[in-house]
Design an enzyme around this catalytic site. Structure first.
Site, PDB file in Angstrom:
ATOM      1  N   LYS A   3       0.702  -0.988   0.272  1.00 50.57           N
ATOM      2  CA  LYS A   3       0.082  -0.043  -0.296  1.00 50.57           C
ATOM      3  C   LYS A   3       0.503   0.957   0.046  1.00 50.57           C
ATOM      4  CE  LYS A   3      -1.304   3.232   1.970  1.00 50.57           C
ATOM      5  NZ  LYS A   3      -1.560   4.237   1.982  1.00 50.57           N
ATOM      6  N   GLY A  27       6.832   5.579   8.298  1.00 56.49           N
ATOM      7  CA  GLY A  27       5.831   6.580   8.249  1.00 56.49           C
ATOM      8  C   GLY A  27       6.167   7.249   9.980  1.00 56.49           C
ATOM      9  N   GLU A  36       9.786   1.222  11.267  1.00 56.07           N
ATOM     10  CA  GLU A  36      10.705   2.395  10.921  1.00 56.07           C
ATOM     11  C   GLU A  36      10.228   3.744  10.497  1.00 56.07           C
ATOM     12  OE1 GLU A  36      12.489   4.968   9.845  1.00 56.07           O
ATOM     13  OE2 GLU A  36      12.387   4.340   7.569  1.00 56.07           O
ATOM     14  N   CYS A  56      14.339  10.174   6.651  1.00 57.11           N
ATOM     15  CA  CYS A  56      13.647  10.051   8.490  1.00 57.11           C
ATOM     16  C   CYS A  56      15.282  10.297   9.011  1.00 57.11           C
ATOM     17  CB  CYS A  56      13.026   8.688   8.126  1.00 57.11           C
ATOM     18  SG  CYS A  56      13.995   7.473   7.626  1.00 57.11           S
ATOM     19  N   GLU A  97       9.952  16.155  15.406  1.00 55.00           N
ATOM     20  CA  GLU A  97      10.272  16.311  13.748  1.00 55.00           C
ATOM     21  C   GLU A  97      10.063  16.570  13.214  1.00 55.00           C
ATOM     22  OE1 GLU A  97       9.072  12.248  11.856  1.00 55.00           O
ATOM     23  OE2 GLU A  97      11.120  11.707  11.203  1.00 55.00           O
TER      24      GLU A  97
HETATM   25  P1  NAI Z   1       2.140   8.537   7.931  1.00 51.01           P
HETATM   26  O1  NAI Z   1       2.757   7.856   9.025  1.00 51.01           O
HETATM   27  O2  NAI Z   1       0.485   8.663   8.085  1.00 51.01           O
HETATM   28  O3  NAI Z   1       1.726   7.758   6.668  1.00 51.01           O
HETATM   29  C1  NAI Z   1       2.991   6.595   6.127  1.00 51.01           C
HETATM   30  C2  NAI Z   1       2.170   5.412   5.606  1.00 51.01           C
HETATM   31  O4  NAI Z   1       0.390   5.130   6.456  1.00 51.01           O
HETATM   32  C3  NAI Z   1       1.447   6.163   4.509  1.00 51.01           C
HETATM   33  O5  NAI Z   1       0.840   5.040   3.188  1.00 51.01           O
HETATM   34  C4  NAI Z   1      -0.045   6.174   4.672  1.00 51.01           C
HETATM   35  O6  NAI Z   1      -0.976   6.236   3.803  1.00 51.01           O
HETATM   36  C5  NAI Z   1      -0.192   5.114   5.942  1.00 51.01           C
HETATM   37  N1  NAI Z   1      -0.973   5.001   6.695  1.00 51.01           N
HETATM   38  C6  NAI Z   1      -1.799   6.553   7.626  1.00 51.01           C
HETATM   39  N2  NAI Z   1      -2.362   6.267   8.545  1.00 51.01           N
HETATM   40  C7  NAI Z   1      -2.768   4.581   8.751  1.00 51.01           C
HETATM   41  C8  NAI Z   1      -3.434   3.707   9.164  1.00 51.01           C
HETATM   42  N3  NAI Z   1      -4.536   4.372   9.882  1.00 51.01           N
HETATM   43  N4  NAI Z   1      -3.402   2.537   9.352  1.00 51.01           N
HETATM   44  C9  NAI Z   1      -2.294   2.155   8.371  1.00 51.01           C
HETATM   45  N5  NAI Z   1      -1.910   3.278   7.193  1.00 51.01           N
HETATM   46  C10 NAI Z   1      -2.137   3.962   7.980  1.00 51.01           C
HETATM   47  O7  NAI Z   1       2.195   9.637   7.786  1.00 51.01           O
HETATM   48  P2  NAI Z   1       2.148  11.397   6.787  1.00 51.01           P
HETATM   49  O8  NAI Z   1       1.392  11.813   7.147  1.00 51.01           O
HETATM   50  O9  NAI Z   1       2.736  11.185   5.626  1.00 51.01           O
HETATM   51  O10 NAI Z   1       3.490  12.513   7.278  1.00 51.01           O
HETATM   52  C11 NAI Z   1       2.896  12.865   8.636  1.00 51.01           C
HETATM   53  C12 NAI Z   1       4.604  13.213   9.313  1.00 51.01           C
HETATM   54  O11 NAI Z   1       5.223  11.652   9.517  1.00 51.01           O
HETATM   55  C13 NAI Z   1       5.197  13.712   8.082  1.00 51.01           C
HETATM   56  O12 NAI Z   1       5.322  15.394   8.716  1.00 51.01           O
HETATM   57  C14 NAI Z   1       6.773  13.427   9.275  1.00 51.01           C
HETATM   58  O13 NAI Z   1       6.750  14.293  10.058  1.00 51.01           O
HETATM   59  C15 NAI Z   1       6.496  11.735   9.017  1.00 51.01           C
HETATM   60  N6  NAI Z   1       6.986  10.968   8.113  1.00 51.01           N
HETATM   61  C16 NAI Z   1       7.897  10.004   8.844  1.00 51.01           C
HETATM   62  C17 NAI Z   1       8.463   9.400   7.199  1.00 51.01           C
HETATM   63  C18 NAI Z   1      10.043   8.477   7.658  1.00 51.01           C
HETATM   64  O14 NAI Z   1      10.162   8.008   6.955  1.00 51.01           O
HETATM   65  N7  NAI Z   1       9.620   8.045   8.765  1.00 51.01           N
HETATM   66  C19 NAI Z   1       8.285   9.514   6.084  1.00 51.01           C
HETATM   67  C20 NAI Z   1       7.014  10.103   6.370  1.00 51.01           C
HETATM   68  C21 NAI Z   1       6.737  10.992   6.925  1.00 51.01           C
END
Ligand code: NAI
Ligand code: MG
Length: 503
Positions: free
Chosen positions: A188, A241, A263, A297, A398
């Site tokens: 996904k 994420g 991660e 990240c 972050e």
């Molecule tokens: P997110 O953690 O919400 O999204 C990452 C993935 O998880 C996406 O594919 C999203 O569709 C999915 N996701 C979101 N909610 C979910 C749920 N309830 N159940 C299952 N899957 C779910 O991150 P987002 O909203 O894109 O970005 C928010 C913040 O997260 C950013 O501002 C940044 O600080 C951080 N982030 C960290 C990353 C890393 O590499 N550690 C990568 C992206 C964002």
């Protein structure tokens, strides 16, 4: 299959993508679609089928069928050959994959054009691993002639949930190791950046990967993502994420006690001692922070500088930050493109305001670039805060953008204390010419990766993951086999008599 495994061409420059389930590109069951826009100018670059629970159900059932019907019994040597073919196709298509990544995500071409080859390396590493996964033999501890051995078996169906900051390489990390270990996959991709994951699907079909072995279902987190994480037919979730989302994934995984690896980002300390060469230290700090507009990240966002060097470092770091070439990511000369989305830009802007209110000194940047050709995009200037206290929000949280928090430290103990005083533990770095000190710090810093006089070294053969709220489990390297297989112990009685306890 080739006919159905193509995205439906580009109309007016807008590409159309469908879900990839059981080897075929197909519309979502609901018929819904969503738009993916260019962060450079907000133009629509793709219309994408929006998967939700029913599509995830179909993908999981295709993956289960392929696991039982073909993949779990495909010999490792055959799995390896297919992974090598996928690698070759990734490399051959890397120019186009880079262009699509840049369109979708805003990653500068100077970086995105390498991603096909970097992802190919991941597939090649795991192609090699496929033939080296095995159990062990053992003897019983008590007297008696028995043979014990372990079978190392795949888990079954693995769900991958990826973020938007490195769409293709994240898709490679989630799929190649799982496939090498004999699992089938439902991926996904992040809703902001679905294109290159669907291109990967197309290339796997072209390579001849059997139907259903890899399925890609774009969609939103709370619908498609949550359906995958809570699905009773999924054996494991590999997630990258935000940690808040990571916690939700763990809660959802409890439905069938599937295993999870996480991660989850960081606030990595980059510790610079006063014995360094100033120009080299500044260059490494810029590299650690501004790559991909700070949307990595493991970016070095907390720059800790020893007091004797602090003023000189800040002066040069600010000067160099102001010279970073911000612009259209399609231009190979650009070093920093836009942020991925309006939401992400808003988040960075909020943190800049927080930093000012907290009393940190804003030394450069802090707003959107003045260049009118960038006015429609989600651009943000390289931004440096100094006189940051480690208790401030801009030192603890972050931001995920091009914002440096520069702190001052006194000595080695002080650097370790400040460096570790944060909820995260993904990466840390030390710059010094003192070899003994560098290795002492490597031991004392609470982080899954420590870089000495460098940054962003992440290789398919070395484990990557976090301490604390940066998550658990490791991706890349042999250690990952543990997370994608399980052991079964077999005991064989070799004695010529049968023990008859109930005689
Ligand atoms: P997110 O953690 O919400 O999204 C990452 C993935 O998880 C996406 O594919 C999203 O569709 C999915 N996701 C979101 N909610 C979910 C749920 N309830 N159940 C299952 N899957 C779910 O991150 P987002 O909203 O894109 O970005 C928010 C913040 O997260 C950013 O501002 C940044 O600080 C951080 N982030 C960290 C990353 C890393 O590499 N550690 C990568 C992206 C964002
Ligand atoms: Mg989110």
């Amino acid at each position: 299959m080739a006919g159905t495994a193509q995205p439906i061409g580009a109309e007016n420059g807008v590409r159309r993508y469908q879900l990839f389930i059981n080897g075929k590109f197909t519309d979502s069951r609901s018929g819904k679609t969503f738009e993916s826009i260019s962060p450079h100018d907000r133009s629509v670059v793709a219309v994408v089928a929006e998967g939700d629970k029913t599509d995830i159900d179909a993908a999981v059932s295709a993956a289960r069928g392929a696991y039982e019907g073909v993949w779990s019994t495909t010999p490792p040597g055959e799995r390896a050959k297919l992974l090598l073919k996928i690698a070759d196709l990734l490399e051959a298509n890397s120019a186009e994959l880079g262009r699509l990544e840049t369109l979708d995500m805003g990653m500068p071409m100077v970086m995105s054009s390498a991603m096909g080859a970097v992802s190919a390396d991941v597939f090649r590493y795991w192609a090699g691993m496929a033939t080296k996964i095995h159990g062990l033999t053992g003897e019983p501890m008590r007297p008696g002639d028995y043979l014990g051995y372990t079978l190392r078996e795949p888990l079954g169906v693995v769900g991958g949930i990826t973020p938007w900051n490195g769409p293709l390489i994240m898709a490679a990390w989630k799929t190649a190791p799982a496939l090498a270990c004999g699992n089938t996959v439902v991926l996904k991709p992040a809703e902001h950046t679905p294109m290159t994951s669907l291109e990967l699907a197309r290339l796997t079909a072209e390579a001849g990967l059997p139907e259903g072995v890899l399925n890609v279902v774009p969609g939103f987190g709370p619908t498609a993502g949550a359906a995958l994480a809570s699905h009773p037919g999924v054996d494991k979730i590999a997630f990258t994420g935000e940690y808040v989302t990571g916690r939700l994934i763990v809660q959802m995984s409890a439905s069938n006690l599937k295993t999870v690896t996480l991660e989850l980002g960081g606030k990595s300390p980059h510790i610079i001692f006063d014995d360094v060469d100033l120009e080299a230290a500044v260059a490494t700090a810029l590299f650690g922070l501004y790559m991909n507009s700070g949307q990595i990240c493991s970016a070095g966002t907390r720059i800790l500088v020893q007091e004797g060097l602090y003023d000189r470092f800040v002066e040069r770091f600010v000067e160099r930050s102001q010279q970073v070439k911000v612009g259209d990511p399609m231009d190979f000369a650009t070093r920093m493109g836009p942020l991925v989305s309006e939401e992400q830009l808003g988040k960075v802007q909020r943190y800049v305001e927080i930093g000012k209110k907290e009393g940190a000194r804003l030394r450069c940047g802090g707003g959107q670039p003045k260049d009118p050709t960038l006015a429609r995009g989600f651009y943000h200037e390289p931004t440096v805060f100094t006189e940051v206290d480690n208790k401030m929000q801009i030192a603890q949280e972050e931001i995920f953008g091009p914002v440096a928090s520069v702190l001052r430290f006194h000595d080695e103990d002080d650097a370790v204390r400040i460096g570790n005083d944060v909820i995260y533990g993904l990466a840390a770095g030390v710059q010094t010419k003192d070899l003994k000190r560098a290795h002492r710090l490597a031991k004392r810093l609470q982080a899954g990766t420590v870089w000495i006089n460098t940054w962003h070294m992440i290789e398919p053969n070395s484990p990557f993951g976090g301490y604390k709220l940066s998550g658990y489990g490791r991706e890349n390297g042999v250690a990952m086999v543990e997370h994608l297989t399980r052991l079964k112990q077999v005991w064989v009685d070799l004695n010529d008599f049968t023990m008859d306890l109930f005689a």
